[in-house]
Design a protein around this motif. Structure first.
Motif, mmCIF file in Angstrom:
data_model
loop_
_atom_site.group_PDB
_atom_site.id
_atom_site.type_symbol
_atom_site.label_atom_id
_atom_site.label_comp_id
_atom_site.label_asym_id
_atom_site.label_seq_id
_atom_site.Cartn_x
_atom_site.Cartn_y
_atom_site.Cartn_z
ATOM 1 N N ASP A 53 63.724 6.127 58.562
ATOM 2 C CA ASP A 53 65.084 6.255 57.999
ATOM 3 C C ASP A 53 65.565 5.014 57.256
ATOM 4 O O ASP A 53 66.629 5.044 56.637
ATOM 5 C CB ASP A 53 66.095 6.552 59.125
ATOM 6 C CG ASP A 53 65.740 7.859 59.839
ATOM 7 O OD1 ASP A 53 65.316 8.803 59.145
ATOM 8 O OD2 ASP A 53 65.870 7.923 61.071
ATOM 9 N N GLY A 54 64.835 3.908 57.338
ATOM 10 C CA GLY A 54 65.259 2.671 56.673
ATOM 11 C C GLY A 54 66.516 2.087 57.301
ATOM 12 O O GLY A 54 66.994 2.544 58.333
ATOM 13 N N PHE A 55 67.028 1.046 56.678
ATOM 14 C CA PHE A 55 68.337 0.502 57.050
ATOM 15 C C PHE A 55 69.385 1.257 56.232
ATOM 16 O O PHE A 55 69.065 1.842 55.198
ATOM 17 C CB PHE A 55 68.401 -1.003 56.733
ATOM 18 C CG PHE A 55 67.774 -1.880 57.788
ATOM 19 C CD1 PHE A 55 66.413 -1.839 58.029
ATOM 20 C CD2 PHE A 55 68.544 -2.753 58.542
ATOM 21 C CE1 PHE A 55 65.834 -2.624 59.003
ATOM 22 C CE2 PHE A 55 67.977 -3.566 59.519
ATOM 23 C CZ PHE A 55 66.622 -3.501 59.756
ATOM 24 N N SER A 56 70.643 1.224 56.670
ATOM 25 C CA SER A 56 71.665 1.978 55.937
ATOM 26 C C SER A 56 72.162 1.229 54.702
ATOM 27 O O SER A 56 72.918 1.779 53.914
ATOM 28 C CB SER A 56 72.823 2.361 56.856
ATOM 29 O OG SER A 56 73.301 1.224 57.517
ATOM 30 N N ILE A 57 71.759 -0.037 54.532
ATOM 31 C CA ILE A 57 72.023 -0.709 53.261
ATOM 32 C C ILE A 57 70.767 -1.410 52.739
ATOM 33 O O ILE A 57 69.892 -1.794 53.520
ATOM 34 C CB ILE A 57 73.171 -1.755 53.345
ATOM 35 C CG1 ILE A 57 72.869 -2.840 54.367
ATOM 36 C CG2 ILE A 57 74.516 -1.111 53.606
ATOM 37 C CD1 ILE A 57 73.828 -4.000 54.258
ATOM 38 N N ARG A 58 70.721 -1.517 51.411
ATOM 39 C CA ARG A 58 69.660 -2.271 50.746
ATOM 40 C C ARG A 58 70.288 -3.408 49.972
ATOM 41 O O ARG A 58 71.465 -3.313 49.593
ATOM 42 C CB ARG A 58 68.895 -1.374 49.759
ATOM 43 C CG ARG A 58 68.074 -0.308 50.448
ATOM 44 C CD ARG A 58 67.270 0.490 49.439
ATOM 45 N NE ARG A 58 66.416 1.437 50.135
ATOM 46 C CZ ARG A 58 65.209 1.153 50.632
ATOM 47 N NH1 ARG A 58 64.704 -0.057 50.469
ATOM 48 N NH2 ARG A 58 64.506 2.071 51.265
#
Ligand code: PAN
Ligand code: ZN
Length: 183
Positions: free
Chosen positions: A165-170
Motif C-alpha cells: 500500500d505504500g506510505f500515504s504521502i510521497r
C-alpha cells in the motif's frame, strides 16, 4: 581482558570493525517503491540508492540492540527523491531512535491508520520512532543523507505492508523544492 571493538566515525557515519556487516539496495531491488515504475525500469538497475552498515553483536534476541548507519544517496526516479523502502517493525511495539549525521532529508512516519507525519533530518537532529509507526528516509539534498539508528534486535522488519500500500504521502521535487503528494 582488552577486547577488539568496532569503530564508529561519528562525522562521516562510517562503521567498521568487528561484527559489522553491509547491505545495499540498488534501483533493480526497488520494484514498486517509486511512483514512476516505468522511469525506474528505464534507469540503470545497478545504480545504488542506499547502503546500511550494521553492528550486530548479539543476534536477534529479546533484550538485544542493533546499531546501524544508513547512507541514502542523492537522486530521483522521475520527480521523486531517492528513499528507503520503509517498514513497520515485525514486532509492532518495538521503537527505534534515528539521528541525523550528514546531509539533509525527511523522515516519513506513518501510523497503522495511515496517518503520516514528517520530520526534517539534518546533522544533529534526533528522532524517536515509537512502536507501531512505519518509517522511511527521503534524501531531499544533493549529498548523501547519513543517519544513525538503534533498535531492539528482535524487532524484525515488515516490508510487505508497505510494498503493498505504500506510505500515504510521497515526496516529490517541484520547482527545485520538496513537495508532499497524497497517495
Ligand atoms: C534502519 C533501516 C534502514 C534501511 O536501519 O533498516 O534505514 O531502510 P529499510 O529497512 O526500510 O530498507 C531501521 O529502521 N531499522 O529498523
Ligand atoms: Zn526500523
Amino acid at each position: 581482558m582488552l577486547q577488539k571493538t568496532a569503530l564508529f566515525d561519528s562525522l562521516q557515519g562510517k562503521l567498521t570493525g568487528d561484527h559489522v556487516s553491509r547491505s545495499r539496495r540498488s534501483l533493480g531491488d526497488l520494484s514498486n517503491v517509486f511512483l514512476n515504475e516505468e522511469e525506474r525500469l528505464r534507469m540503470n538497475p545497478d545504480q545504488h540508492v542506499y547502503e546500511v552498515e550494521m553492528h550486530d553483536s548479539c543476534g536477534e534476541v529479546e533484550g538485544g540492540l542493533f546499531f546501524g548507519v544508513s547512507h541514502v544517496h542523492p537522486g530521483k526516479v522521475g520527480d521523486e527523491y531517492f528513499m528507503t523502502k520503509g517498514h513497520f517493525h515485525q514486532k509492532r511495539n518495538r521503537a527505534e531512535y534515528y539521528w541525523g549525521i550528514s546531509g539533509e532529508g525527511l523522515l516519513l512516519l506513518m501510523d497503522e491508520a495511515r496517518v503520516c507525519r514528517v520530520e526534517k533530518v539534518f546533522p544533529g537532529s534526533l528522532h524517536f520512532i515509537a512502536g507501531h509507526i512505519a518509517h522511511r528516509l527521503v534524501n531531499t539534498g544533493s549529498s548523501s543523507l547519513v543517519v544513525g539508528a538503534c533498535w531492539p534486535s528482535d524487532a524484525g522488519h515488515d516490508y510487505e505492508s508497505i510494498q503493498k500500500d505504500g506510505f500515504s504521502i510521497r515526496v516529490m521535487e517541484k520547482n527545485g523544492e520538496p513537495v508532499f503528494v497524497k497517495q
